[in-house]
Design a protein around this motif. Structure first.
Motif, PDB file in Angstrom:
ATOM      1  N   GLY A 204       0.797  -1.225   0.000  1.00  0.00           N
ATOM      2  CA  GLY A 204       0.000   0.000   0.000  1.00  0.00           C
ATOM      3  C   GLY A 204       0.824   1.267   0.000  1.00  0.00           C
ATOM      4  O   GLY A 204       0.309   2.355  -0.283  1.00  0.00           O
ATOM      5  N   HIS A 205       2.113   1.133   0.296  1.00  0.00           N
ATOM      6  CA  HIS A 205       2.959   2.317   0.328  1.00  0.00           C
ATOM      7  C   HIS A 205       3.148   2.925  -1.058  1.00  0.00           C
ATOM      8  O   HIS A 205       3.602   4.076  -1.176  1.00  0.00           O
ATOM      9  N   SER A 206       2.779   2.217  -2.087  1.00  0.00           N
ATOM     10  CA  SER A 206       2.937   2.734  -3.458  1.00  0.00           C
ATOM     11  C   SER A 206       2.161   4.029  -3.669  1.00  0.00           C
ATOM     12  O   SER A 206       2.457   4.789  -4.597  1.00  0.00           O
ATOM     13  N   ARG A 207       1.185   4.312  -2.805  1.00  0.00           N
ATOM     14  CA  ARG A 207       0.412   5.553  -2.944  1.00  0.00           C
ATOM     15  C   ARG A 207       1.276   6.796  -2.721  1.00  0.00           C
ATOM     16  O   ARG A 207       0.887   7.904  -3.120  1.00  0.00           O
ATOM     17  N   PHE A 208       2.434   6.637  -2.090  1.00  0.00           N
ATOM     18  CA  PHE A 208       3.316   7.775  -1.850  1.00  0.00           C
ATOM     19  C   PHE A 208       4.260   8.050  -3.019  1.00  0.00           C
ATOM     20  O   PHE A 208       4.952   9.071  -3.022  1.00  0.00           O
ATOM     21  N   ARG A 209       4.308   7.141  -3.979  1.00  0.00           N
ATOM     22  CA  ARG A 209       5.208   7.363  -5.108  1.00  0.00           C
ATOM     23  C   ARG A 209       4.814   8.644  -5.854  1.00  0.00           C
ATOM     24  O   ARG A 209       3.647   8.853  -6.178  1.00  0.00           O
ATOM     25  N   GLY A 210       5.804   9.471  -6.100  1.00  0.00           N
ATOM     26  CA  GLY A 210       5.572  10.671  -6.888  1.00  0.00           C
ATOM     27  C   GLY A 210       5.055  11.868  -6.119  1.00  0.00           C
ATOM     28  O   GLY A 210       4.896  12.947  -6.705  1.00  0.00           O
ATOM     29  N   GLN A 211       4.782  11.717  -4.822  1.00  0.00           N
ATOM     30  CA  GLN A 211       4.351  12.891  -4.060  1.00  0.00           C
ATOM     31  C   GLN A 211       5.479  13.911  -4.033  1.00  0.00           C
ATOM     32  O   GLN A 211       6.645  13.563  -3.872  1.00  0.00           O
ATOM     33  N   HIS A 212       5.125  15.164  -4.186  1.00  0.00           N
ATOM     34  CA  HIS A 212       6.094  16.256  -4.342  1.00  0.00           C
ATOM     35  C   HIS A 212       7.010  16.012  -5.541  1.00  0.00           C
ATOM     36  O   HIS A 212       8.115  16.568  -5.624  1.00  0.00           O
ATOM     37  N   GLY A 213       6.562  15.159  -6.481  1.00  0.00           N
ATOM     38  CA  GLY A 213       7.345  14.899  -7.688  1.00  0.00           C
ATOM     39  C   GLY A 213       8.574  14.053  -7.459  1.00  0.00           C
ATOM     40  O   GLY A 213       9.493  14.046  -8.286  1.00  0.00           O
ATOM     41  N   LEU A 214       8.614  13.287  -6.368  1.00  0.00           N
ATOM     42  CA  LEU A 214       9.821  12.557  -5.981  1.00  0.00           C
ATOM     43  C   LEU A 214       9.560  11.052  -5.862  1.00  0.00           C
ATOM     44  O   LEU A 214       8.438  10.628  -5.563  1.00  0.00           O
ATOM     45  N   SER A 215      10.622  10.271  -6.071  1.00  0.00           N
ATOM     46  CA  SER A 215      10.645   8.831  -5.823  1.00  0.00           C
ATOM     47  C   SER A 215       9.482   8.102  -6.491  1.00  0.00           C
ATOM     48  O   SER A 215       8.644   7.494  -5.838  1.00  0.00           O
ATOM     49  N   LYS A 216       9.499   8.117  -7.816  1.00  0.00           N
ATOM     50  CA  LYS A 216       8.451   7.449  -8.579  1.00  0.00           C
ATOM     51  C   LYS A 216       8.822   6.019  -8.960  1.00  0.00           C
ATOM     52  O   LYS A 216       7.948   5.164  -9.088  1.00  0.00           O
ATOM     53  N   GLY A 217      10.130   5.758  -9.179  1.00  0.00           N
ATOM     54  CA  GLY A 217      10.548   4.493  -9.760  1.00  0.00           C
ATOM     55  C   GLY A 217      10.813   3.389  -8.761  1.00  0.00           C
ATOM     56  O   GLY A 217      10.999   3.622  -7.560  1.00  0.00           O
ATOM     57  N   ASP A 218      10.845   2.163  -9.266  1.00  0.00           N
ATOM     58  CA  ASP A 218      11.145   0.989  -8.444  1.00  0.00           C
ATOM     59  C   ASP A 218      12.506   1.107  -7.773  1.00  0.00           C
ATOM     60  O   ASP A 218      12.685   0.686  -6.625  1.00  0.00           O
ATOM     61  N   ASP A 219      13.488   1.677  -8.491  1.00  0.00           N
ATOM     62  CA  ASP A 219      14.852   1.683  -7.994  1.00  0.00           C
ATOM     63  C   ASP A 219      15.223   2.993  -7.296  1.00  0.00           C
ATOM     64  O   ASP A 219      16.398   3.268  -7.065  1.00  0.00           O
TER      65      ASP A 219
END
Length: 681
Positions: free
Chosen positions: A95-110
């Motif tokens: 469920g933590h995937s919902r935070f991906r890309g917040q503030h335009g940061l940390s979108k990718g798997d790596d």
């Protein structure tokens, strides 16, 4: 060259983790591997760190990096070569995937996982330990610095400078962070094969934050308990000094935002006993638990005024107290034992990470404030905004801002309470955990007749724009925020809106249950704006008050006195304006009008409709120069001139004495003194 050149590996790991975690358990971690490292079942690569010793801390760094002391790392441990990535963390918490890309940061798997608090990181380690049957954990602070230095004694493992290849927008950010890649292993490793030890994201350590000891330590694990957990390494969107090997950072273990991630260690925690809790600060030492008899004070029917006296004092041993040049933004409360407790921020810059909250106590029966000591400080976080409040039922409340970095534009709001006159406090709760506008605490907490707590907070990081009101209907356990959307560009007579007009707003409940508020800036018809809500802060109607606007370095007080009337404290002029001071006309005891300048008190007997009684905040004596501190500086006080600027805060003790503090001075007076008016010439 990247440690992980093929981004597709992380996609595969994440996909397989969703389909079947069990398919990834074929390779077990080998703690006895002596080849220099290993790779575990979810693709985390580890580097073996051998025992040794180093000098921990820095004599050229921050206050909390002293004293420099020898640390012996007694056991080898295996440290992950990089931070935990999104793909790896989401095997534990999809469920933590919902935070991906917040503030335009940390979108990718790596990319490094962010938006994880200390408990999340510890939970991941526990999950991984059970999964593999090996002891995974967070590194101790000493292990982290030892591994980061990798045998060096310079500011960075690269020397006294950090080459640009490591930079990820290393600058001060006021609002939105610059969008940068947080891909792990994208920059060169240190001498021991560890990546991203300077920047990318901050990394949780296992230790509670506490002061260093001078003696040599073997396998230290930090303090036995504390308020804040340590983070290390600095991050993107942060200036370079905070990326040094010795730099210490930290925050509440419940705090999470876009700057913090973590890496893990595989190996048993050192069995060294933790250090004890440090000795009590001055404001917390030998605090009386006896109920004070307030009936033996001065006759409150007679005019009473004392002061002003200085409450912000310089410590005798400045090396022991992190006190800076700029001391400002105070709050004050009375305690059931008869003491007064005051807090304020001390800093080099109002947007600085060094900002700390200091406190001083005026003990019952004494005439001088004690020397200050630190009251509330998350290492390397801006702490703008404090408010103290006594509910009259034995509980003190302390509200405070908590930044993600420097500035005051991205604050979370914390609350803690005391039942022993401020000697000890509960662990802070994040009552408004999202780092954003609307959480800059403004002094002036109050309680309605229904028992609701009202806490005003600035809605913007500076200038005009409005004040939000946070309300708790259950003694501070849960909170609702009133103020939505963007603050109005301007406030007009008769219009309605969702915000209190003006920043640094003060609010008080009227007898008909409506709420009256005043604010700084946002003039209406050239006067200080006044806001009235008849629906418990859901909407406000705006009008011009009869008072002058105020500006930078000035803050008002609005409160209800125990005797019933409303007290308003402000300034006759906005000293930001490039116009001659107008002052204010007030009557003396003979009925003669005089023009006065600076800090004044006004009283309303009709719930804020009129303010017929006004008095300048001066002792009416001969002219003398006083040090106002904060943004005030030195000023001359005489019969017609008072403090021209200052952030005001006030409390009224049960004996009827009003205690008003500015950025550096403490005034004591009563209602009868205001009503007596200034003496005739």
């Amino acid at each position: 060259m990247s440690l992980f050149p093929r981004r597709s590996w992380f996609f595969v790991v994440g996909l397989l983790g969703v389909l079947s975690v069990f398919a990834l358990t074929a390779v077990a971690a080998d703690e006895t591997d002596t080849s220099g490292g290993f790779e575990n079942s979810i693709g985390m690569k580890f580097v073996r760190i051998e025992p040794g010793q180093f000098e921990m801390g820095s004599s050229d760094g921050d206050f909390d990096e002293l004293p420099v002391h020898t640390v012996v790392i007694t056991k080898a441990f295996n440290m992950a070569a990089t931070e935990v990535t999104n793909a790896q963390y989401e095997l534990f918490d999809p469920g933590h995937s919902r935070f991906r890309g917040q503030h335009g940061l940390s979108k990718g798997d790596d990319e490094a996982v962010i938006y994880v608090d200390w408990n999340d990181a510890a939970g991941f380690c526990e999950w991984l330990s059970k999964k593999e049957g090996k002891p995974y954990r967070l590194p101790t602070e000493a292990e982290w610095e030892y591994a980061c230095r990798a045998g060096t004694a310079t500011a960075y493992s690269t020397g006294e400078e950090l080459p640009k290849v490591y930079h990820r927008s290393q600058k001060h950010v006021w609002q939105e962070p610059v969008h940068v890649s947080l891909r792990v292993g994208a920059t060169p490793p240190n001498h021991w094969g560890l990546y991203d030890m300077h920047g990318n994201v901050e990394e949780w350590c296992s230790d509670w934050f506490g002061p260093y000891e001078a003696a040599e330590q073997s396998g230290p694990v930090g303090r036995i308990t504390g308020t804040f957990k340590i983070t290390r390494g600095g991050s993107h969107n942060t200036t370079l000094p905070y990326l040094r090997s010795a730099n210490r950072m930290g925050t509440l273990p419940e705090d999470k935002h876009w700057l913090i991630g973590f890496r893990v260690v595989m190996g048993d925690l050192p069995d060294t006993p933790p250090l004890p809790v440090p000795p009590a600060k001055c404001w917390a030492a030998d605090v009386s638990s006896q109920k004070f008899d307030w009936s033996h004070g001065s006759d409150m029917k007679k005019p009473y005024f004392e002061g002003p006296i200085t409450y912000v004092l310089r410590p005798e041993h400045p090396e022991t107290v992190p006190m800076y040049k700029h001391n400002h933004c105070p709050s004050i409360t009375w305690c059931d034992n008869g003491d007064l407790l005051a807090v304020w921020f001390s800093t080099k810059s109002e947007g600085g990470r060094e900002m700390t909250i200091l406190a001083s106590r005026l003990r019952a029966g004494t005439t001088e404030w004690e020397l200050p000591s630190e009251f509330f400080k998350a290492p390397d976080r801006n702490m703008t905004g404090s408010s103290l409040f006594n509910d009259g039922k034995g509980t003190l409340y302390h509200f405070n801002g908590l930044e993600a970095d420097g500035t005051w534009g991205k604050l979370a709001m914390t609350l803690r309470t005391s039942r022993d006159n401020g000697a000890s406090w509960t662990h802070p709760r994040l009552i408004s955990p999202e780092h954003r506008h609307r959480n800059q605490v403004i002094d002036g907490t109050s309680m309605t007749k229904e028992g609701y707590l009202l806490q005003p907070c600035d809605a913007v990081h500076g200038g005009d724009g409005g004040t939000a009101l946070h309300i708790s209907r259950d003694g501070g356990q849960t909170w609702n925020e009133y103020g939505h959307g963007k603050p109005k560009p301007e406030f007009k007579e008769g219009e309605t809106g969702a915000w209190i007009a003006g920043i640094h707003g003060g609010a008080v409940q009227l007898k008909d249950a409506s709420i009256l508020a005043f604010g700084r800036g946002d003039a209406i018809n050239g006067h200080m704006p006044m806001s009235l809500s008849k629906d418990m802060a859901k909407t406000w109607t705006y009008s011009a008050s009869e008072f002058s606007t105020i500006g930078g370095g000035q803050r008002l007080v609005i409160m209800r006195l125990r005797e019933g009337p409303l007290l308003f404290v402000s300034f006759t002029d906005n000293t930001d304006l490039e116009t001659p001071l107008k002052g204010m006309e007030i009557k003396d005891r003979a009925g003669k009008k005089s023009t006065v300048y600076g800090l004044f008190a006004a009283v309303s007997y009709d719930e804020g409709k009129t303010w017929p009684v006004r008095r300048l905040m001066t002792d009416d004596g001969e002219a003398r120069v006083l040090a106002g501190l904060g943004n005030t500086g030195d000023f001359t006080m005489d019969r017609t001139h008072a403090e021209p600027r200052g952030y005001m805060a006030a409390t009224q003790s049960p004996d009827g004495v009003i205690h008003l503090i500015s950025s550096g001075l403490h005034y004591r007076f009563n209602l009868a003194w205001i009503e007596a008016l200034m003496p005739a010439e």
